[in-house]
Design a protein around this motif. Sequence first.
Motif, PDB file in Angstrom:
ATOM      1  N   GLY A 166      44.963  18.046  40.525  1.00  0.00           N
ATOM      2  CA  GLY A 166      45.042  19.081  41.544  1.00  0.00           C
ATOM      3  C   GLY A 166      43.659  19.598  41.879  1.00  0.00           C
ATOM      4  O   GLY A 166      42.656  18.994  41.516  1.00  0.00           O
ATOM      5  N   GLY A 167      43.607  20.722  42.523  1.00  0.00           N
ATOM      6  CA  GLY A 167      42.337  21.302  42.920  1.00  0.00           C
ATOM      7  C   GLY A 167      41.892  20.773  44.270  1.00  0.00           C
ATOM      8  O   GLY A 167      42.584  20.011  44.925  1.00  0.00           O
ATOM      9  N   GLY A 168      40.718  21.225  44.687  1.00  0.00           N
ATOM     10  CA  GLY A 168      40.180  20.799  45.965  1.00  0.00           C
ATOM     11  C   GLY A 168      39.663  21.963  46.769  1.00  0.00           C
ATOM     12  O   GLY A 168      39.393  23.045  46.242  1.00  0.00           O
ATOM     13  N   TRP A 217      45.401  27.778  31.744  1.00  0.00           N
ATOM     14  CA  TRP A 217      44.142  27.465  32.381  1.00  0.00           C
ATOM     15  C   TRP A 217      43.119  28.566  32.135  1.00  0.00           C
ATOM     16  O   TRP A 217      43.463  29.759  32.234  1.00  0.00           O
ATOM     17  CB  TRP A 217      44.316  27.317  33.898  1.00  0.00           C
ATOM     18  N   TYR A 218      41.919  28.133  31.845  1.00  0.00           N
ATOM     19  CA  TYR A 218      40.740  28.981  31.919  1.00  0.00           C
ATOM     20  C   TYR A 218      39.999  28.597  33.195  1.00  0.00           C
ATOM     21  O   TYR A 218      40.199  27.534  33.745  1.00  0.00           O
ATOM     22  CB  TYR A 218      39.806  28.738  30.736  1.00  0.00           C
ATOM     23  N   ARG A 219      39.106  29.459  33.616  1.00  0.00           N
ATOM     24  CA  ARG A 219      38.231  29.088  34.721  1.00  0.00           C
ATOM     25  C   ARG A 219      36.828  29.624  34.488  1.00  0.00           C
ATOM     26  O   ARG A 219      36.640  30.624  33.775  1.00  0.00           O
ATOM     27  CB  ARG A 219      38.768  29.602  36.060  1.00  0.00           C
ATOM     28  N   GLU A 220      35.865  28.934  35.085  1.00  0.00           N
ATOM     29  CA  GLU A 220      34.465  29.339  35.042  1.00  0.00           C
ATOM     30  C   GLU A 220      33.946  29.320  36.460  1.00  0.00           C
ATOM     31  O   GLU A 220      33.842  28.267  37.073  1.00  0.00           O
ATOM     32  CB  GLU A 220      33.655  28.388  34.154  1.00  0.00           C
ATOM     33  N   GLY A 221      33.640  30.512  36.978  1.00  0.00           N
ATOM     34  CA  GLY A 221      33.086  30.628  38.315  1.00  0.00           C
ATOM     35  C   GLY A 221      31.577  30.736  38.276  1.00  0.00           C
ATOM     36  O   GLY A 221      30.995  30.885  37.194  1.00  0.00           O
ATOM     37  N   TYR A 254      38.439  25.004  37.023  1.00  0.00           N
ATOM     38  CA  TYR A 254      39.620  25.385  36.256  1.00  0.00           C
ATOM     39  C   TYR A 254      39.856  24.343  35.168  1.00  0.00           C
ATOM     40  O   TYR A 254      39.912  23.136  35.445  1.00  0.00           O
ATOM     41  CB  TYR A 254      40.831  25.475  37.168  1.00  0.00           C
ATOM     42  N   TYR A 255      40.015  24.828  33.951  1.00  0.00           N
ATOM     43  CA  TYR A 255      40.203  23.953  32.806  1.00  0.00           C
ATOM     44  C   TYR A 255      41.603  24.137  32.237  1.00  0.00           C
ATOM     45  O   TYR A 255      41.975  25.239  31.812  1.00  0.00           O
ATOM     46  CB  TYR A 255      39.176  24.254  31.714  1.00  0.00           C
ATOM     47  N   CYS A 256      42.348  23.047  32.227  1.00  0.00           N
ATOM     48  CA  CYS A 256      43.633  23.064  31.537  1.00  0.00           C
ATOM     49  C   CYS A 256      43.372  23.130  30.034  1.00  0.00           C
ATOM     50  O   CYS A 256      42.456  22.458  29.535  1.00  0.00           O
ATOM     51  CB  CYS A 256      44.389  21.792  31.891  1.00  0.00           C
ATOM     52  N   ALA A 257      44.153  23.935  29.344  1.00  0.00           N
ATOM     53  CA  ALA A 257      43.943  24.106  27.913  1.00  0.00           C
ATOM     54  C   ALA A 257      45.278  24.247  27.199  1.00  0.00           C
ATOM     55  O   ALA A 257      46.273  24.671  27.786  1.00  0.00           O
ATOM     56  CB  ALA A 257      43.073  25.339  27.651  1.00  0.00           C
TER      57      ALA A 257
END
Length: 119
Positions: free
Chosen positions: A7-9, A35-39, A92-95
Amino acid sequence: VQLQASGGGLVQTGGSLTLSCAASGSIRSLNVMGWYREGPGVQRELVASISRREGTKYADSMKGRFTISRGPPDNTAYLRMNGLKFEDTAVYYCAGDRIRLEGGLADYWGRGTLVTVSS
């Protein structure tokens, strides 16, 4: 446990995206997925998680906009993101974890997926 993220985009402000995360291997040990995310310039933060024991949890800024679910199939988690904002732009990181997701930590990680929200 292996996590396969997809996913994503690129999406415009106000748009929607769905991320998927499929687990394989010893998934009986996998209690929680999320999910984690890093902006840009932002410390890793927990977006949402879904647990067999504790249900769903969301970061305050995602409540009402994001929905996390698990299945079908049961080994796959989904993150539906509605009303996306520019500040949601992040990797976004699936965890996954045997107990819980917190503190930026996890037992298992999928590859990062870039979500870009254009203003």
